[in-house]
Scaffold this motif. Structure first.
Motif, PDB file in Angstrom:
ATOM      1  N   GLU A 148       0.843  -1.193   0.000  1.00 26.03           N
ATOM      2  CA  GLU A 148       0.000   0.000   0.000  1.00 26.03           C
ATOM      3  C   GLU A 148       0.880   1.245   0.000  1.00 26.03           C
ATOM      4  OE1 GLU A 148      -2.269   0.711   3.561  1.00 26.03           O
ATOM      5  OE2 GLU A 148      -3.658   2.048   2.537  1.00 26.03           O
ATOM      6  N   ASN A 149       0.739   2.021  -1.066  1.00 26.11           N
ATOM      7  CA  ASN A 149       1.458   3.292  -1.145  1.00 26.11           C
ATOM      8  C   ASN A 149       0.511   4.445  -1.450  1.00 26.11           C
ATOM      9  OD1 ASN A 149       4.309   2.866  -0.634  1.00 26.11           O
ATOM     10  ND2 ASN A 149       4.217   1.449  -2.368  1.00 26.11           N
ATOM     11  N   ASP A 150       0.999   5.662  -1.198  1.00 22.43           N
ATOM     12  CA  ASP A 150       0.185   6.868  -1.377  1.00 22.43           C
ATOM     13  C   ASP A 150       0.652   7.653  -2.602  1.00 22.43           C
ATOM     14  OD1 ASP A 150      -0.914   6.004   0.970  1.00 22.43           O
ATOM     15  OD2 ASP A 150       0.104   7.478   2.232  1.00 22.43           O
ATOM     16  N   PHE A 151      -0.317   8.154  -3.349  1.00 18.01           N
ATOM     17  CA  PHE A 151      -0.055   8.868  -4.596  1.00 18.01           C
ATOM     18  C   PHE A 151      -0.763  10.216  -4.591  1.00 18.01           C
ATOM     19  CE2 PHE A 151       0.524   4.419  -5.377  1.00 18.01           C
ATOM     20  CZ  PHE A 151       1.545   4.320  -6.315  1.00 18.01           C
ATOM     21  N   MET A 152      -0.241  11.145  -5.408  1.00 16.46           N
ATOM     22  CA  MET A 152      -0.841  12.477  -5.498  1.00 16.46           C
ATOM     23  C   MET A 152      -0.741  12.966  -6.942  1.00 16.46           C
ATOM     24  SD  MET A 152       0.563  15.916  -3.546  1.00 16.46           S
ATOM     25  CE  MET A 152      -0.165  15.544  -1.956  1.00 16.46           C
ATOM     26  N   VAL A 153      -1.820  13.589  -7.427  1.00 14.29           N
ATOM     27  CA  VAL A 153      -1.750  14.218  -8.745  1.00 14.29           C
ATOM     28  C   VAL A 153      -1.607  15.723  -8.527  1.00 14.29           C
ATOM     29  CG1 VAL A 153      -2.816  14.488 -11.003  1.00 14.29           C
ATOM     30  CG2 VAL A 153      -3.301  12.432  -9.646  1.00 14.29           C
ATOM     31  N   ARG A 154      -0.432  16.254  -8.886  1.00 14.16           N
ATOM     32  CA  ARG A 154      -0.161  17.669  -8.609  1.00 14.16           C
ATOM     33  C   ARG A 154       0.652  18.263  -9.761  1.00 14.16           C
ATOM     34  NH1 ARG A 154       1.795  20.106  -2.725  1.00 14.16           N
ATOM     35  NH2 ARG A 154       0.895  22.157  -3.089  1.00 14.16           N
ATOM     36  N   ASN A 155       0.272  19.436 -10.159  1.00  9.85           N
ATOM     37  CA  ASN A 155       0.949  20.095 -11.280  1.00  9.85           C
ATOM     38  C   ASN A 155       1.040  19.195 -12.510  1.00  9.85           C
ATOM     39  OD1 ASN A 155       1.385  22.388  -9.645  1.00  9.85           O
ATOM     40  ND2 ASN A 155       3.206  21.423  -8.770  1.00  9.85           N
ATOM     41  N   GLY A 156      -0.061  18.475 -12.750  1.00 10.59           N
ATOM     42  CA  GLY A 156      -0.137  17.656 -13.963  1.00 10.59           C
ATOM     43  C   GLY A 156       0.662  16.374 -13.932  1.00 10.59           C
ATOM     44  N   LYS A 157       1.183  16.015 -12.744  1.00  8.79           N
ATOM     45  CA  LYS A 157       1.980  14.782 -12.659  1.00  8.79           C
ATOM     46  C   LYS A 157       1.453  13.852 -11.574  1.00  8.79           C
ATOM     47  CE  LYS A 157       6.426  16.626 -14.084  1.00  8.79           C
ATOM     48  NZ  LYS A 157       7.338  17.566 -13.476  1.00  8.79           N
ATOM     49  N   ILE A 158       1.569  12.542 -11.820  1.00  7.76           N
ATOM     50  CA  ILE A 158       1.239  11.570 -10.777  1.00  7.76           C
ATOM     51  C   ILE A 158       2.505  11.312  -9.971  1.00  7.76           C
ATOM     52  CG2 ILE A 158       0.418   9.239 -10.287  1.00  7.76           C
ATOM     53  CD1 ILE A 158      -0.961   9.313 -13.051  1.00  7.76           C
ATOM     54  N   ILE A 159       2.464  11.647  -8.691  1.00  9.36           N
ATOM     55  CA  ILE A 159       3.645  11.519  -7.840  1.00  9.36           C
ATOM     56  C   ILE A 159       3.437  10.369  -6.857  1.00  9.36           C
ATOM     57  CG2 ILE A 159       5.138  12.720  -6.196  1.00  9.36           C
ATOM     58  CD1 ILE A 159       3.649  15.345  -7.213  1.00  9.36           C
ATOM     59  N   GLN A 160       4.399   9.446  -6.820  1.00  7.79           N
ATOM     60  CA  GLN A 160       4.345   8.393  -5.795  1.00  7.79           C
ATOM     61  C   GLN A 160       5.013   8.933  -4.536  1.00  7.79           C
ATOM     62  OE1 GLN A 160       5.615   4.470  -6.973  1.00  7.79           O
ATOM     63  NE2 GLN A 160       5.705   3.736  -4.851  1.00  7.79           N
ATOM     64  N   LEU A 161       4.219   9.060  -3.463  1.00  6.02           N
ATOM     65  CA  LEU A 161       4.710   9.726  -2.257  1.00  6.02           C
ATOM     66  C   LEU A 161       5.426   8.786  -1.298  1.00  6.02           C
ATOM     67  CD1 LEU A 161       1.485  11.813  -1.543  1.00  6.02           C
ATOM     68  CD2 LEU A 161       3.644  12.714  -2.429  1.00  6.02           C
TER      69      LEU A 161
END
Lengths: 391, 391
Positions: A369-382
């Motif tokens: 289980e990992n956390d992700f974020m869509v920010r500034n047009g990019k999918i970031i794996q946090l």
């Protein structure tokens, strides 16, 4: 449409989203939205709108005016960002009497149409309907809940900053967990639970996002182990995991690190490989604009083909709740849910988990289980957990 | 009346109480009681009846037959004591489809009259009413809730044994708290919070009863401080408190220890004296057979006369919930609550807190909270906190 401007206190909702809320009320012909939060049913929409963390009744008029009846008025004075606080201790401690004053002397709409969410208690709605028979409470709470889901699904920049900190605290604590697991002999699940809690507190977490679930190989096949952590040895040969997260200024992270201890048998090896494959399938499928159910399907197909089933959604949003919108789940199968379901596309502001797992009695369980974020047009794996092998 | 005999697993309800439940169903002409427990609304009646700790739908027929739809079937296999488990993963993960099979093929009463409690979610009752329009769900959930309150208010011997252990763990931890406070310099609220948690775990607690509330003099005037504990110094001159409890095999204790640090001013001295007086008044009033509202009144009169108000009840029961029945509170003031209120007399099996306090912005707050039990015809004080002065 008049909008009440907010004060400078911390609050999650933006003026832009408040406008969407008022627009919805206009379309649905609602005079008022009423949100209740109590020990028995927590409704994070309450905190989302007014900043007050817990316990009370919140009214929002079609004009955007907010009135709070808090359980703890002293707390409300420091935390709540509302136009008006009504102190129920001035009304014989009765929320009904306080609400009556609000309806009759402030709202002054005898037949007001009132929206409530599906999270209100059945006993509460009956109590209000009985005491105020002239008011019209919605018969479609799911509509209100869906709106709040939509508002909360995309996070503001401020919310994303807080979530980045909450996920960083969890991510940084992974090194302590792996160090613990590598050196563990007789140490218990509870020892690991405390270690994680103290390390995250030192890194600035105000609390756990939820009680850490620590399961050795005898318990890891259950989805949410009970009790959360026991005095049993953690590093028993087989499959183990810890599911945990940090709360930072109200915002939550949620990740799971899995372990294999010693020589695992053939079926356990297969479970490890399938879990990794299901996880990779989801990550490879992710792209901005894709319907969320397709990400869910990518993982589920891998699991199903291998003979595993997973009675929960592949992922969920992160926010004020550790299970926030959006939900990375399949299309609904029953008619009621279909009625209120809308296809959601992956978009800017989404912050969420991906968490496939395999569980099998007598073999244990594994989850990535990992956390992700869509920010500034990019999918970031946090965050960067996985299945860690320990000989 | 046929009663399904229970298996030998741990469960709180006794056969004697199950008979009362079935008798109630007969009187109220209920074919079924349905209890839902989910992340958004916890209903401890669920665990009370079937032993399964969390997440699911429970059906109890008028004949006493129990059927569980658990979220986690693996957990149910080890924890639940029911006659039948339905696995929703076999019904496309839909609780509606699973319930449909139950209603149509097991219950087989097309127009069944169904009791639900006030703790059910409004959205859930609407969902079931929409999907099963032929079923008759009660419009008086408060009746069902009151019955469960009555059943759970008096504890069995087994429950009392568990509660004695839960209170003992908290009581024994007082010495650690007082040692901490006596020696505290720059240590934080969070340091005390962790100390209490680790000490209680070592003494056998499976978890905290609730997150410990640790408040220094700047925060102690709020009823439930938020956040629960901060990095601020605990031993600041003035009034401070810690409210905490242990969970032991599902059962909870709940006590509050207060402190005065350094020279306190005249108003703070008055608050200390009034709190003690309000507490003593309650204890002196207690006797088996007295209506609980009179114990509440004894304390409240002292507080009111001194100009203090307390927006919560003087005490509450302890059990599977840390806020269980019975409630040591005043007679209700609004008509709805009056309708479902019944005078309760102090009796064998009651386990409860007494917790008067004084709270004042800029001065802080104090609370004395101890746990009591009525057993073998005697009122036993289980814990011994107070207001501890530290120079």
């Amino acid at each position: 449409m008049e909008i009440t401007l907010f004060h400078d206190r911390m609050k999650s909702i933006t003026n832009e989203k408040l406008e969407l809320l008022l627009k919805f009320m206009e379309t649905e012909k609602l005079d008022l939205i009423m949100i209740t939060d109590s020990e028995q049913s927590r409704d994070l929409n309450f905190q989302y709108i007014c900043g007050h963390p817990t316990d009370g009744i919140l009214f929002i008029t079609a004009g955007g005016e907010t009135t709070l009846i808090p359980w703890d008025t002293a707390l409300a004075k420091t935390e709540a960002d509302v136009d008006r606080i009504l102190d129920h201790t001035q009304y014989e401690y009765s929320t009904i009497k306080t609400s009556r004053d609000y309806f009759e002397n402030i709202l002054k709409k005898p037949n007001a149409s009132i929206g409530v969410s599906r999270g209100m208690l059945y006993g509460e709605i009956i109590r209000f309907e009985t005491m105020f028979p002239e008011l019209k409470f919605t018969k479609e709470p799911s509509k209100i809940s869906r709106l709040f889901e939509e508002l909360r699904a995309t996070k503001s920049n401020h919310e994303m900053d807080l979530l980045m900190e909450a996920t960083k605290i969890a991510e940084d604590t992974l090194q302590d967990i792996i160090h613990f697991a590598k050196n563990a002999t007789t140490e218990s699940e509870q020892d690991l639970s405390f270690l994680v809690q103290t390390k995250m507190a030192k890194r600035g977490a105000e609390d756990l996002a939820f009680p850490s679930l620590v399961a050795n190989t005898n318990r890891s096949h259950t989805l949410h182990c009970h009790p959360y952590a026991t005095e049993s040895q953690f590093a028993l040969p087989g499959l183990a995991l810890i599911d945990f997260g940090a709360k930072y200024k109200g915002y939550n992270s949620d990740i799971t690190q899995s372990f294999t201890f010693g020589d695992i048998n053939q079926e356990q090896q297969r479970m490890r490989d399938i879990t990794q494959k299901a996880y990779d399938a989801a990550v490879e499928t992710m792209e901005i604009g894709i319907p969320l159910w397709k990400i869910n399907k990518a993982s589920m197909d891998v699991l199903t083909e291998a003979g595993f089933s997973m009675p929960y959604a592949l992922g969920h949003g992160l926010g004020l709740s550790e299970h926030d919108a959006p939900f990375i789940s399949k299309k609904p199968t029953d008619d009621f849910q279909k009625k209120y379901w809308k296809e959601v596309l992956l978009e800017e502001g989404h912050v969420f988990t991906i968490e496939p797992g395999t569980y099998k009695e007598d073999f244990g369980g594994l989850r990535i289980e990992n956390d992700f974020m869509v920010r500034n047009g990019k999918i970031i794996q946090l965050t960067h957990t996985g299945i860690y092998p320990i000989e």
